[in-house]
Design a protein around this motif. Structure first.
Motif, PDB file in Angstrom:
ATOM      1  N   THR A  73       0.798  -1.004  -0.176  1.00  0.00           N
ATOM      2  CA  THR A  73       0.118  -0.028  -0.025  1.00  0.00           C
ATOM      3  C   THR A  73       0.858   1.133   0.043  1.00  0.00           C
ATOM      4  O   THR A  73       0.601   2.147  -0.659  1.00  0.00           O
ATOM      5  CB  THR A  73      -0.813   0.004   1.131  1.00  0.00           C
ATOM      6  OG1 THR A  73      -1.872  -1.145   0.956  1.00  0.00           O
ATOM      7  CG2 THR A  73      -1.637   1.261   1.447  1.00  0.00           C
ATOM      8  N   GLN A 123      -7.716   0.485  -0.090  1.00  0.00           N
ATOM      9  CA  GLN A 123      -7.629  -0.814   0.495  1.00  0.00           C
ATOM     10  C   GLN A 123      -8.751  -0.740   1.589  1.00  0.00           C
ATOM     11  O   GLN A 123      -9.787  -1.792   1.852  1.00  0.00           O
ATOM     12  CB  GLN A 123      -6.559  -1.186   1.459  1.00  0.00           C
ATOM     13  CG  GLN A 123      -6.456  -2.482   2.056  1.00  0.00           C
ATOM     14  CD  GLN A 123      -4.991  -3.052   2.647  1.00  0.00           C
ATOM     15  OE1 GLN A 123      -4.099  -2.076   2.279  1.00  0.00           O
ATOM     16  NE2 GLN A 123      -4.558  -3.711   3.367  1.00  0.00           N
ATOM     17  N   ASP A 152      -5.849  -1.901  -4.904  1.00  0.00           N
ATOM     18  CA  ASP A 152      -5.404  -2.310  -3.544  1.00  0.00           C
ATOM     19  C   ASP A 152      -6.390  -3.258  -3.018  1.00  0.00           C
ATOM     20  O   ASP A 152      -7.231  -2.843  -2.390  1.00  0.00           O
ATOM     21  CB  ASP A 152      -5.039  -1.124  -2.570  1.00  0.00           C
ATOM     22  CG  ASP A 152      -4.075  -1.371  -1.728  1.00  0.00           C
ATOM     23  OD1 ASP A 152      -3.799  -2.755  -1.345  1.00  0.00           O
ATOM     24  OD2 ASP A 152      -3.528  -0.631  -0.817  1.00  0.00           O
ATOM     25  N   GLU A 153      -6.081  -4.435  -3.115  1.00  0.00           N
ATOM     26  CA  GLU A 153      -6.971  -5.628  -2.549  1.00  0.00           C
ATOM     27  C   GLU A 153      -8.525  -5.674  -2.965  1.00  0.00           C
ATOM     28  O   GLU A 153      -9.362  -5.462  -2.037  1.00  0.00           O
ATOM     29  CB  GLU A 153      -6.793  -5.852  -0.850  1.00  0.00           C
ATOM     30  CG  GLU A 153      -5.379  -5.865  -0.623  1.00  0.00           C
ATOM     31  CD  GLU A 153      -5.167  -6.620   1.011  1.00  0.00           C
ATOM     32  OE1 GLU A 153      -6.319  -7.058   1.323  1.00  0.00           O
ATOM     33  OE2 GLU A 153      -4.185  -6.343   1.430  1.00  0.00           O
TER      34      GLU A 153
HETATM   35 MG   LIG Z   1      -1.915  -2.840   2.153  1.00  0.00          MG
END
Ligand SMILES: [Mg+2]
Ligand SMILES: Nc1ncnc2c1ncn2[C@@H]1O[C@H](COP(=O)(O)OP(=O)(O)OP(=O)(O)O)[C@@H](O)[C@H]1O
Length: 252
Positions: free
Chosen positions: A44, A86, A177-178
């Motif tokens: 991140t 995220q 991000d994810e």
């Molecule tokens: Mg992360």
């Protein structure tokens, strides 16, 4: 492959923790790069450095060959760095459509459009933005949610809306991000399809994801990070096969 993003010698430290340790990375147009690694690896943080949330201590970032190190977050978004977060950051008590219309790449009401075309121009630009938002929602089978409050929707749909909002920015680089964390079933399929379509349209995509099968399905190349360092950059198969990385990541 046309290079979209190039990162050279990126360095970032928080007190005693080095989150980016001499990171070198390129991503090409049409490519989906997987970025994996254990919690706290610096994934991140790398997105934060690329998108302008964080300033590096050293190193350079190039977008389409242009050095962007000095540009703040909003300018990098305008240059076409689109990202998801995220922890989502949707406005939960706003409608889906309003979430889509907050802060796209060039928002007409505040821009030169008003100067150039006056109020009618602004109205036309807003209508176009709305149509674009509905088009993106449509691609994800979410048209019917447009006037729903985000908070009232299932989690998987909220994650898709996070992606949908990010796609309002149609710039050359997409950082995810994810996107799959907590997503399953139909939303999972939709996420995969849309990410593939975005890359096929010529964007460079980088996906951080702990779901290795998602990475395996989507990416031909992946990067493994730990302790702020890139330990391997290669095919997903090689990465999964690497005993060292498997031990670091899966603890086996
Ligand atoms: Mg992360
Ligand atoms: N703004 C900050 N100030 C201080 N430390 C930070 C900051 N942001 C991140 N860190 C630390 O930097 C390290 C890397 O964090 P980062 O969020 O980049 O990891 P990550 O690879 O995304 O992990 P995860 O898989 O859990 O999301 C962690 O130790 C984190 O606590």
């Amino acid at each position: 492959m046309t290079e979209i993003l190039r990162v050279e010698g990126l360095q970032k430290r928080f007190g005693g923790i080095v989150v980016s340790d001499n990171i070198h990375l390129t991503i090409g147009a049409g490519e989906i790069l997987g970025l994996i690694g254990p919690n706290g690896a610096g994934k991140t943080s790398l997105f934060n450095l690329i998108s302008g949330v964080l300033r590096p201590d050293a190193g350079s970032i190039f977008l389409n060959g242009q050095k962007i190190d000095g540009a703040p977050l909003y300018k990098r978004a305008r240059m076409g760095i689109a990202r998801t977060w995220q922890n989502m950051l949707l406005f939960r008590t706003m409608t889906v459509l309003d979430n889509m219309l907050v802060g796209p790449r060039d928002y007409a009401g505040e821009s030169v459009t008003r100067l150039a075309f006056g109020r009618a121009g602004v109205r036309a630009a807003e209508a176009a933005m709305r149509a674009r938002a509905m088009g993106i929602l449509g691609r994800m089978g979410l048209e019917s949610t447009a006037s729903s409050m985000v908070v009232d929707l299932p989690f998987g749909q909220q994650k898709l809306i996070g992606l949908a909002r990010t796609l309002m920015n149609d710039g050359p680089l997409l950082l995810l991000d994810e996107p799959m964390a907590g997503v399953e079933g139909a939303a999972y399929e939709t996420m995969q399809r849309v990410v593939r379509q975005e890359a096929a349209s010529g964007r460079a995509v980088c996906v951080v994801e702990h779901n290795v099968s998602f990475i395996r399905d989507l990416c031909s190349r992946a990067v493994f990070m730990a302790n702020g360092k890139i330990l391997q950059d290669g095919t997903v198969e090689d990465l999964i096969a690497s005993a060292t990385l498997t031990e670091l990541y899966f603890g086996v």
